[in-house]
Every structure is written in C-alpha cells, then in structure tokens.
Design a protein around this motif. Sequence first.
Motif, PDB file in Angstrom:
ATOM      1  N   ARG A 113       0.831  -1.207   0.000  1.00  0.00           N
ATOM      2  CA  ARG A 113       0.000   0.000   0.000  1.00  0.00           C
ATOM      3  C   ARG A 113       0.863   1.253   0.000  1.00  0.00           C
ATOM      4  O   ARG A 113       0.599   2.205  -0.739  1.00  0.00           O
ATOM      5  N   ASP A 157      -7.629   2.547  -2.782  1.00  0.00           N
ATOM      6  CA  ASP A 157      -8.566   1.472  -2.489  1.00  0.00           C
ATOM      7  C   ASP A 157      -9.673   1.349  -3.519  1.00  0.00           C
ATOM      8  O   ASP A 157     -10.519   0.479  -3.413  1.00  0.00           O
ATOM      9  N   MET A 168      -1.568   7.211   9.910  1.00  0.00           N
ATOM     10  CA  MET A 168      -1.916   5.809   9.655  1.00  0.00           C
ATOM     11  C   MET A 168      -3.423   5.624   9.714  1.00  0.00           C
ATOM     12  O   MET A 168      -4.031   5.061   8.828  1.00  0.00           O
ATOM     13  N   ARG A 197      -5.016   7.094   6.773  1.00  0.00           N
ATOM     14  CA  ARG A 197      -4.791   6.294   5.580  1.00  0.00           C
ATOM     15  C   ARG A 197      -5.730   5.104   5.556  1.00  0.00           C
ATOM     16  O   ARG A 197      -6.227   4.708   4.509  1.00  0.00           O
ATOM     17  N   LEU A 198      -5.962   4.534   6.710  1.00  0.00           N
ATOM     18  CA  LEU A 198      -6.747   3.299   6.739  1.00  0.00           C
ATOM     19  C   LEU A 198      -8.245   3.556   6.698  1.00  0.00           C
ATOM     20  O   LEU A 198      -8.996   2.684   6.303  1.00  0.00           O
ATOM     21  N   PRO A 201     -10.456   5.126   4.793  1.00  0.00           N
ATOM     22  CA  PRO A 201     -11.288   4.815   3.628  1.00  0.00           C
ATOM     23  C   PRO A 201     -11.409   3.311   3.403  1.00  0.00           C
ATOM     24  O   PRO A 201     -12.443   2.811   2.963  1.00  0.00           O
ATOM     25  N   ARG A 202     -10.325   2.602   3.759  1.00  0.00           N
ATOM     26  CA  ARG A 202     -10.335   1.166   3.556  1.00  0.00           C
ATOM     27  C   ARG A 202     -11.359   0.520   4.485  1.00  0.00           C
ATOM     28  O   ARG A 202     -12.148  -0.317   4.069  1.00  0.00           O
ATOM     29  N   ASP A 248     -14.751   1.338   3.222  1.00  0.00           N
ATOM     30  CA  ASP A 248     -15.113   0.487   2.093  1.00  0.00           C
ATOM     31  C   ASP A 248     -15.574  -0.870   2.576  1.00  0.00           C
ATOM     32  O   ASP A 248     -16.570  -1.411   2.109  1.00  0.00           O
ATOM     33  N   ASN A 278      -6.371 -14.339   1.800  1.00  0.00           N
ATOM     34  CA  ASN A 278      -6.191 -12.888   1.879  1.00  0.00           C
ATOM     35  C   ASN A 278      -4.803 -12.438   2.303  1.00  0.00           C
ATOM     36  O   ASN A 278      -4.475 -11.273   2.170  1.00  0.00           O
ATOM     37  N   GLN A 313     -18.989   3.616  -6.243  1.00  0.00           N
ATOM     38  CA  GLN A 313     -17.556   3.891  -6.210  1.00  0.00           C
ATOM     39  C   GLN A 313     -17.137   4.787  -7.370  1.00  0.00           C
ATOM     40  O   GLN A 313     -16.387   5.748  -7.194  1.00  0.00           O
TER      41      GLN A 313
END
Lengths: 530, 373
Positions: free
Chosen positions: A386, A404, B1, B4-5, B7-8, B11, B225, B359
């Motif tokens: 990432r 993403d 951090m 950054r995370l 939006p993930r 989602d 994963n 999206q």
Amino acid sequence: MTTTPAPEPEAAPAAVELHGITKRFPGVVANHDIDITVRRGTVHAIVGENGAGKSTLMKILYGMQRPDEGTITVDGTPVQLTSPAEAIKRGIGMVHQHFMLADNLTVLENVVLGAERLHGIGAKARARITELSDQYGLGVKPDRLMEELGVGDRQRVEILKVLYRGAHILILDEPTTVLVPQEVDELFGNLRLLKREGLTVIFISHKLDEVLSVADTITVIRRGTTVGTVEPAETTARQLAALMVGGELPVPGLRDTVAGERVMLRLEEVRSLSPDGRPVVDGVSLDIRAGEIVGIAGVEGNGQAELIETIMGMRPIASGAVLLDSVPITSWHTRRIREAGVGYIPEDRHRHGLLLESPLWENRILGHQTERPNARGPFVDIRGARADTQRIVDAYDVRTPGIDVEINALSGGNQQKLIVGREMSGEPKVLIAAHPTRGVDVGAQSAIWDHLRAARARGLAVLLISADLDELIGMSDTLHVILRGRIVGTADPHTVTPEQLGSAMTGAGLDPDAAAGPAPDAPDEGEDAT
Amino acid sequence: MNDRLSPRVRDRLSSLGLLAAALAASAVIAGAITSAVLLATGVDPGYAFAEMFSYGFRPNSVVAIINQGTTYYIAAIAVAIGFKMKLFNIGVDGQYRLAALLGAAVGGAWVLPPVIHQVVIILVAVMVGGFWAGIAGYLKVARGISEVISTIMLNSIATGITAYLLTEDRLAVQVQGSNNIGTRPIAESGWVPGIPAGFLGANNEIYGLVLLAAAVGVGYWLLVNRTRYGFDLRATGQSATAAAASGVEVKRMVVYSMVISGMVAGLIGMPQLLGASHHYALDFPVGLGFTGIAIALLGRNHPVGIVFAALLWAFLEQSSLALTIHDIPREIVVITQAAIVLTVVVVYEVVHRIGRRMQQQRVGAQLGTAEVA
C-alpha cells in the motif's frame, strides 16, 4: 436498396444531425453538448484525441449507447436509436476498427452472415455483392476465402457488408490504424468513390493529415464536446492540432545516445511456432544495450506480440536463445524472468496487465508478487504494497481519489501510468514495452515518454513496440522492422521518415525513394484502443 | 496511519452492509415464495413459520443446528477454495465420502494413543480427499478435461468404490444392534469428546470438532487474503491471462487448488465420525458436497458469510421437523432453500453493480472533472 439521390448537399436535409448530445457514465461525462451536422454525400471527419469521446459518440450514433440528452435526426426525421439493428434500419452502418470477420468462411459467406433474409445465401446474394463491388469500385470477389485476403481487402469486405445491409451512412471508426500508408491511399480512393455515388461517410480519426486529405468537413472534439467545425481548405494540421489538444502538441524528442556497451538483452535466432506449426517469430536476433531503446516497427500481426510473449516466457520457444545480462533465460518461467529484472508493459492492459475488479494496491502487487515491498516470505506485505502504491500514485501522477478504488474506475491513461510506475519499480534491467501509450491521453503520453527517457538515462534497456511510427522514431536509438515474424530491416531513427518505415513494413524495403505516400505525417497522438 | 486506513475500513464496512442488505432482501423474497406455496397447499404460512421458529430455537435444536452447520461449513469452504479461482469442484461429495470411509477404516484397524489416533485418522482423510480431487486437477491441466465433468464422474466412481469396500469381506463389519454394516468402530482413544451444551439448556453435546471448522475458516481466510499463494489464486480467478502474464503458473495453480479443496473436503465427515458415530456406515449422509456449493454461493465465498449461510441452512432443515409433526410436508423447506440461493445470486449481482456505481461516482466526484472515458 441503396437507392441514393444525386448528391445535392445544400438542398437536401442533412444526412445526420446531432443536437445537444450528452452522455454520462457513472462519475464520468463522456459527451456533452455535441452538435454535428453531416451533409449528405460528404466525408465528414470527426477528430479528437484518444479519450476525447469519439468512440462514445459513435456508439450513440450506431445505437449501442443511448444519449441522456439531445436529439438525433437522420434524413430530416428525428429518431431514437435503441440498437444497432435500429440504426441499420435507418441506413446507418458501422465499419469497426477491429474487423469482425470469420477467417475460414468466404467473402460471400461473411457478407450474408446475419443478413440471410435480404438476398438469401446463394446466387442472388452473389450477384448483389458483385453489383455493389462494381458500383463502388471495391474490387471484392465473393468466393475468395477470407484468410487469403490482406488487411486492405478485409476492410473493403467490411465496408461491403455494411452496404449490403442497405446503409447509406457509413461510420468508419479509426479505419487507418491497421493500414500502412499505401493502403490508406487505397482506402481514401474508395471513400471518394462512395461519396460520388451519394453515400455519406463519417470518418473517425486522430490522424490530422489523413483527415485533411480526405474530409469535406472536419469536426473537432475535445474533452467530450464539439469545439469547432472547419473546412479542410481553411485550416492546417497545426491549427487542427491546437483545436484538438487546446495547446501544444508533445513530440517524442530525439536526444544524444547514452547507450553503454553492456548488452542487457540478447536474442539469438529466436523462433516460436503457432499451434499449427507455422513460425510466427522466425529467427529474430537483436541486442539491446544498457541505456538503449530498441524499437520494432511493423504492421500489427507480424509477430511483435508473439516475440514479446516469447521473451517473457509466456509462449514456448521453438529454438534460439534469450540472454538477460549474459545469463541464458530461454527456458525460464515468466515469474523467474520478472524476478530477474525484466519489466513488462503489456500490449493489452485489460487482459494482461490488470485485475480490473481489484483495488489499485492489489494491482501494484500483480506481476511482482514475490518481490519486496509486496511480499514478506510466503505472505503478502499489505502495508508495504500500500505504501509503495501511494508512492507510485504520487510519482506518476495517477489521478485517483485513493488506492482502495477498483482500478476499472480510472481512465485508461491513469491505469497505464500505474502500470508504468509498477514496472519501473525495483530497478529493472530491461523493460519490454508494448504500445506503452496506446489509448492514453496526451498528458499521460508525454509523462510516460518522460519516464521512459529518464529510465533510459539511468541505464535501462528498453524493447519498444508501437504502432505509432512517430513514437518509434522519436524514442528509439535503434529501429528494426518486422515482417511476418522476421526482422527485415534496420533503420536509423535520426534519418528515417514515417513513409519509408511504412514502406518497409509492407516488405517494399527501406528505399528512400519509396516515400511516395501521403504528405508527411504530423505528430501523431498515439494509437487508439478505446 | 489512521487517516490512511479509514477509507479502507469504510469500504469494507459499506461492502459488509451491502452484503447484509442483500441477505435480508433475499430472505424476504424467499419467504414470500414459500408463503405462496404454503398458501397454495392450504396451509397458513404464519402458523407454519411460527411452529418452525419455536421448534428451531429449542436448545436441543440449536445444538443440532450447530452440529449440522459445522459439517456444512467445512463442505462450503472446500467448495469456496475452488470458486475463488473459478474452479467448480462438484466432486466434494465423493471426496468426502471416500475420505471418511478410509479414515474410519484406518481408525478402526488400530488402537493408537489418544491425539495420535485422531491425528492419524484426520491425516488419512485429508490425503484421500486431496488425492481424489487431484485426479480431476491433473486431468484438467494434462488433458483439458473440464473439472465439472471429471468431478461428477469421480463422484460416481467414489460411490462404486465405497460400495465395493464397504462389504463384510473387506472393510465392513456388522454394526452392533442393527442390520446395518459399517467400518470397524474406532476405539475410544480416537474419539473427540463433545462440548456439553448445558449452558444453552440443552442435554445434547456440540461436536468437539466445531473447533476444527473454526480453524478451517481462519486458515482459509489467511490463505486467501494474506498469502502470496492466495493472491495468485484470486488473480487467476479474476483473470487467468493477467495472472499468467504476472508469472503465475496457472496449470500448477489448478492442481494445487483442486488438491487443497479436496483436502478440506476430506475433513467434512470428521466431526460426525470422531464425535458421534465412530464408524463409517451406509447411513452417512450423501450430497453434502452439493449442499456445500449452495452454501458457498450463499455466503459469497467469505469465511464469515459462510458461517451464517451454513447456520441458516441447518436451521431450515432442523426446524422443518416441526412441520412433519403438524402434517405439513417438510419438503417445503427445500423450496425455501432453493428460492434463497436463486434470489441471493441475483441480489448479489444487483448489489455488486450498485456498489461499483457508487464507487465510480465517488471517483468522479473526488476528481471533480469530466474525466472522459
């Protein structure tokens, strides 16, 4: 069926009139406020950059997409085009950029396929084909087998197919992409004859000199809308180009050679066979040194794609050897070749370069699954991948709201920038670049060229395959011509012209006098894949 | 951090929300279809559903549902591994039965120390399942035979082999107190004790190997994963051409994935074998592999989704027993199950498209330009 009145362009109603056409895709406006009037019996060119919205417009006109707003008028009657069948009924036919022909059928069979009800499949159909062929000077023989025909003949069969179905308005989508200059001239001769017989031709292109030589009227599209309609007599290629891009045209520039002595990639008599045993790559030998870009020119389908697949280990090698930095990699598998430092920009990014339904950062991993920063031991290093994706997005100006989003939400140019950034990561020794700027907008194109040049200056060896002769001439240090799987000539990119190259690509040799083609090409904006 | 995370995470949450909405929608549609069928046969749907619910949520029923769900869960994971790379392992059924038979036979043949005994049985089953599926994988890459065809045929062959082996001259003995025959019973050293379900108010036990199912689920999630192998697996499933160009050896992946799928299939019979019956007999359930396909579809190949799907399936089957008591044909539940699977496939696709459109709109909005297509 194709009863067409004598050309009276001024008096008769326009063949096609588009008014206020707007088409939105999710998150994207592909066309807006398009206004075009196509007079009957003329060749009307629609020019614009790759991605300017030409293809969408044509799909609307051919009934493959429905506009959200605006009106379409054909021969003075407002119409709703809901399907290609509807468009054909209105007399609109489309000659696709990529031929839709069955190789193992005859011309007659290809033409009647799907239109059996018109004139049957026998003598009546044959007579009609011959009649049309004579009337429009297409020279199509109904009983030839399609696989025996060359590209130019195939295109004429496609045109005939459309005429057979009763079209009097022909849309030609980038018809010259697959042709060499000499074949382009023949096509233009055909178009002039069609026009004289009263048919209307809508000619989509981004090649300005072609447009200037064949069109009666030129409409320019930029960023999804019509920005002007001009007569060829009143304009120049420069002016058209300025209209198209709204600014200066990028040109891939020549520069001093920085090639070192060390041969990074060497091919020795590489041969590869098709499944039926025909050689598709036939004894190709070449050297690429560090800091050198070696271009390969050729009409598509002459073994370029197979050559690359052979180098990348995706296609078995029949004989010969491939050496990477003096290490034989002939029998290596793709992954090992990539790990050894070969970057790969594939010709078809959707088929070979991307996982369309995966986010950007997973696409960063693709092709480099085993390498840092994407992997740690047997595990995927999500954090590392990432972070590096973000680096590529920043460094290569990939326009995206984040890493993403699924990559198919991005435009082709931005997808390609991510691929280029990915393949340049990890200091590769050799880059195999197939059509690196195909289907990419001008801004992205010059950015990609800049990145290639910078990598070359750092000592990267590049094998460049392109259908864009200006790109090849502008970027290459050495230029080879490939024909039917063989290297048939080597040109000096500093002195060769596109016409000489085009002539060599058809097998006429690299004779400087063979440049009897059309006027010299203006800078060209890359090949279309949209 | 965190920035950054976010939006993930967002989602992921929104996709989970869509998933839940899809499941709810298909449950409603399937309920409506079932009601219509009930009405047509002259039964009050409200009454039938009420009976099913009250029976299905009795403590003993809950334990039975968990036990049945455990088996279904493993079956669905076995199928999902293949699905992840667009391989249709229709042969989970045959792989599981052959594996259970041979595992039971080996377990019954010797008495080994505890732990080792169970491990040996499970290993035999895993190897047999993997081998049987591997045949289909090999045929696909070596001869281009569709795994759908070969696994279906291997199911038939497995049935034949089990019938051949399960005779008294070979692996079978008379089951005590019945005229059924089965493999020699596994000694107590090879049993896996159940978990008393007194805390649920039930007087039966949950299979101890429910923990094995949980481990399979976690392992599946990790594999798919978090590992390079899993990335290659998913890449091959999404686009075999892109995977090949990226260096994945697609043929090898096909064989490996089939084998892994078969290995998991080998585990399907273990909770029942080691936790309850202690021998393989003719009354071992047939068709678990096919149920697994439906549940994997329903759970969207997601390790958590499959938990809910397996429990829902088991609940419908268990609660349908209530219908028999009231002289309502319990086959009505099969209609419900079929309706759920069919609607869920459609609803997922619709939801998927809505999600993608959302999206793309977000991309368009954030870039703020008429980015041309």
